[in-house]
Design a protein around this motif. Structure first.
Motif, PDB file in Angstrom:
ATOM      1  N   HIS A 199      -9.100   0.522   1.218  1.00 23.30           N
ATOM      2  CA  HIS A 199      -9.692  -0.517   0.371  1.00 23.30           C
ATOM      3  C   HIS A 199     -10.965   0.016  -0.285  1.00 23.30           C
ATOM      4  O   HIS A 199     -12.023  -0.602  -0.185  1.00 23.30           O
ATOM      5  CB  HIS A 199     -10.034  -1.775   1.190  1.00 23.30           C
ATOM      6  CG  HIS A 199      -8.831  -2.513   1.699  1.00 23.30           C
ATOM      7  ND1 HIS A 199      -8.931  -3.561   2.578  1.00 23.30           N
ATOM      8  CD2 HIS A 199      -7.509  -2.367   1.429  1.00 23.30           C
ATOM      9  CE1 HIS A 199      -7.716  -4.029   2.854  1.00 23.30           C
ATOM     10  NE2 HIS A 199      -6.827  -3.318   2.173  1.00 23.30           N
TER      11      HIS A 199
ATOM     12  N   HIS B 220       0.833  -1.206   0.000  1.00 20.94           N
ATOM     13  CA  HIS B 220       0.000   0.000   0.000  1.00 20.94           C
ATOM     14  C   HIS B 220       0.872   1.263   0.000  1.00 20.94           C
ATOM     15  O   HIS B 220       0.427   2.322  -0.421  1.00 20.94           O
ATOM     16  CB  HIS B 220      -0.882   0.049   1.256  1.00 20.94           C
ATOM     17  CG  HIS B 220      -2.074  -0.858   1.218  1.00 20.94           C
ATOM     18  ND1 HIS B 220      -3.092  -0.711   0.309  1.00 20.94           N
ATOM     19  CD2 HIS B 220      -2.414  -1.915   1.984  1.00 20.94           C
ATOM     20  CE1 HIS B 220      -4.018  -1.626   0.540  1.00 20.94           C
ATOM     21  NE2 HIS B 220      -3.627  -2.375   1.540  1.00 20.94           N
TER      22      HIS B 220
ATOM     23  N   PRO C 221      -8.016  -5.886  -1.761  1.00 28.10           N
ATOM     24  CA  PRO C 221      -7.032  -6.225  -2.802  1.00 28.10           C
ATOM     25  C   PRO C 221      -6.050  -7.340  -2.415  1.00 28.10           C
ATOM     26  O   PRO C 221      -5.102  -7.577  -3.136  1.00 28.10           O
ATOM     27  CB  PRO C 221      -6.273  -4.900  -2.970  1.00 28.10           C
ATOM     28  CG  PRO C 221      -6.255  -4.322  -1.592  1.00 28.10           C
ATOM     29  CD  PRO C 221      -7.539  -4.776  -0.912  1.00 28.10           C
ATOM     30  N   HIS C 222      -6.275  -8.043  -1.308  1.00 27.81           N
ATOM     31  CA  HIS C 222      -5.286  -9.032  -0.851  1.00 27.81           C
ATOM     32  C   HIS C 222      -5.630 -10.435  -1.357  1.00 27.81           C
ATOM     33  O   HIS C 222      -5.558 -11.419  -0.621  1.00 27.81           O
ATOM     34  CB  HIS C 222      -5.180  -8.984   0.671  1.00 27.81           C
ATOM     35  CG  HIS C 222      -4.759  -7.631   1.176  1.00 27.81           C
ATOM     36  ND1 HIS C 222      -3.428  -7.260   1.269  1.00 27.81           N
ATOM     37  CD2 HIS C 222      -5.481  -6.546   1.567  1.00 27.81           C
ATOM     38  CE1 HIS C 222      -3.358  -6.004   1.721  1.00 27.81           C
ATOM     39  NE2 HIS C 222      -4.586  -5.553   1.897  1.00 27.81           N
TER      40      HIS C 222
ATOM     41  N   HIS D 299      -4.235  -6.026   9.811  1.00 27.94           N
ATOM     42  CA  HIS D 299      -4.841  -5.280   8.706  1.00 27.94           C
ATOM     43  C   HIS D 299      -5.897  -6.203   8.089  1.00 27.94           C
ATOM     44  O   HIS D 299      -5.843  -7.406   8.279  1.00 27.94           O
ATOM     45  CB  HIS D 299      -3.730  -4.951   7.709  1.00 27.94           C
ATOM     46  CG  HIS D 299      -4.170  -4.231   6.469  1.00 27.94           C
ATOM     47  ND1 HIS D 299      -4.632  -2.942   6.493  1.00 27.94           N
ATOM     48  CD2 HIS D 299      -4.197  -4.622   5.178  1.00 27.94           C
ATOM     49  CE1 HIS D 299      -4.929  -2.565   5.253  1.00 27.94           C
ATOM     50  NE2 HIS D 299      -4.670  -3.559   4.436  1.00 27.94           N
TER      51      HIS D 299
END
Ligand SMILES: [Zn+2]
Length: 328
Positions: A152, A78, A157-158, A222
């Motif tokens: 996000h 990020h 996006p992981h 996170h």
């Protein structure tokens, strides 16, 4: 297994010679001369923003391309430092593979613009976005304003932490690389097939090894383990960050500790690039085990080895649940 055979040192004249080779190959293709699948007629020079994408791209390219990864494996993707030397790598590339969903929005656009490379600008065939290849989680109904601090805004996006998405991305990349270098299309498809076959076999083994952990309540630092938890059946009780990208505060942490005690959270999952002091304190208060996860495949490492490391860490930290995983 580490793969060392891909050399990424750019030659000074690569940009020009690549264009020339691609033009020649386009002529050859127009004349009906296709290269046999096992023979790499040309090489694509690919940039990936993060290690997982770089590792998957390498599998697909085989000997018909090379990959440079922009973010270091120890860096939170990020927030990557947009060093000027990254612009040089981008300038020389035929394709850029990014995660998308604003994962890299804080640092990538300025580099892409600065590269002055038309092949990788937004919307160009060489601009490849992996989030378009996978089913997404946590896509907000209404677009979130990033200025509120939530990082996000377009969804989570992981997604590379679920190996089934790794397989989807490999197939998607084979297609897109094939469009850029049609003479290698069959080779890229073959490489992707072989990789997905190996990955699928490992995925089944990982699922079996962690079947007895299904249903375990966990916490993450996170909001980065949604896809991993969905895949393995872990149940997220909360996150140490109150919102993605917002640092923890005392009131939120106190609430989280209560919730973790009530729901008997067994583990705290956290990428190694986050500070661990808050998680350690919470682990001390609740008895949950802190599991430090390598965030991305290391440079030149393999995606399968990376996921193996994560599965191994979970296996070591989370106790099997009585009665869980029976019959698997
Ligand atoms: Zn995130």
């Amino acid at each position: 297994m580490r793969r060392q055979r891909f050399v990424s040192l750019p030659s000074r004249s690569r940009l020009g010679s690549t264009s020339l080779i691609l033009s020649l190959l386009a002529c050859a293709a127009a004349l009906g001369g296709g290269a046999p699948a096992a023979y790499a007629a040309s090489k694509l020079h690919v940039i990936a923003t993060v290690g997982d994408l770089g590792a998957i791209a390498r599998e697909v390219l085989g000997n018909a391309g090379d990959v440079v990864v922009l973010a270091k494996p120890t860096q939170d993707p990020h927030f990557v430092d947009a060093r000027p030397n990254l612009i040089l790598d981008l300038n020389r590339s035929d394709a850029l593979v990014a995660m998308g969903l604003d994962y890299e929005v804080g640092w990538l656009p300025v580099l892409v613009k600065g590269s002055r490379n038309g092949k990788i600008q937004n919307g160009s065939p060489g601009s490849i976005v992996a989030s378009t290849m996978v089913p997404l989680r946590e896509v907000p109904q209404q677009r979130i304003d990033r200025s509120m601090g939530d990082i996000h805004p377009g969804g989570n996006p992981h997604f590379t932490l679920d190996p089934r998405n790794g397989a989807r991305i490999a197939r998607g990349l084979a297609e897109r690389f094939g469009n850029l270098a049609p003479e290698n299309r069959a080779l890229y498809a073959q490489n992707a097939d072989a990789f997905v076959k190996r990955l699928d076999a490992e995925t089944k083994k990982w699922e079996q090894r962690l079947a007895s952990r299904r249903g375990t309540p966990v916490v993450s630092y996170h909001k980065s383990f949604t896809y991993l938890e969905d895949w393995l059946g872990l149940v997220e009780v909360g996150t140490i960050e109150p919102k993605p990208g917002i640092p923890p505060n005392a009131a939120h942490v106190a609430e989280l500790v209560n919730e973790m005690r009530t729901r008997k959270a067994a583990a705290i999952l956290q990428e190694r690039w986050y500070p661990s002091s808050v998680a350690e304190s919470i682990a001390g208060q609740t008895g949950a085990k802190l599991v430090l996860i390598p965030g991305m495949t290391p440079d030149r490492g393999s995606y399968i080895d990376h996921l193996e490391e994560i599965v191994h860490a979970l296996e070591a930290a989370i106790p099997a649940r009585a009665g869980a995983g029976a019959g698997k």
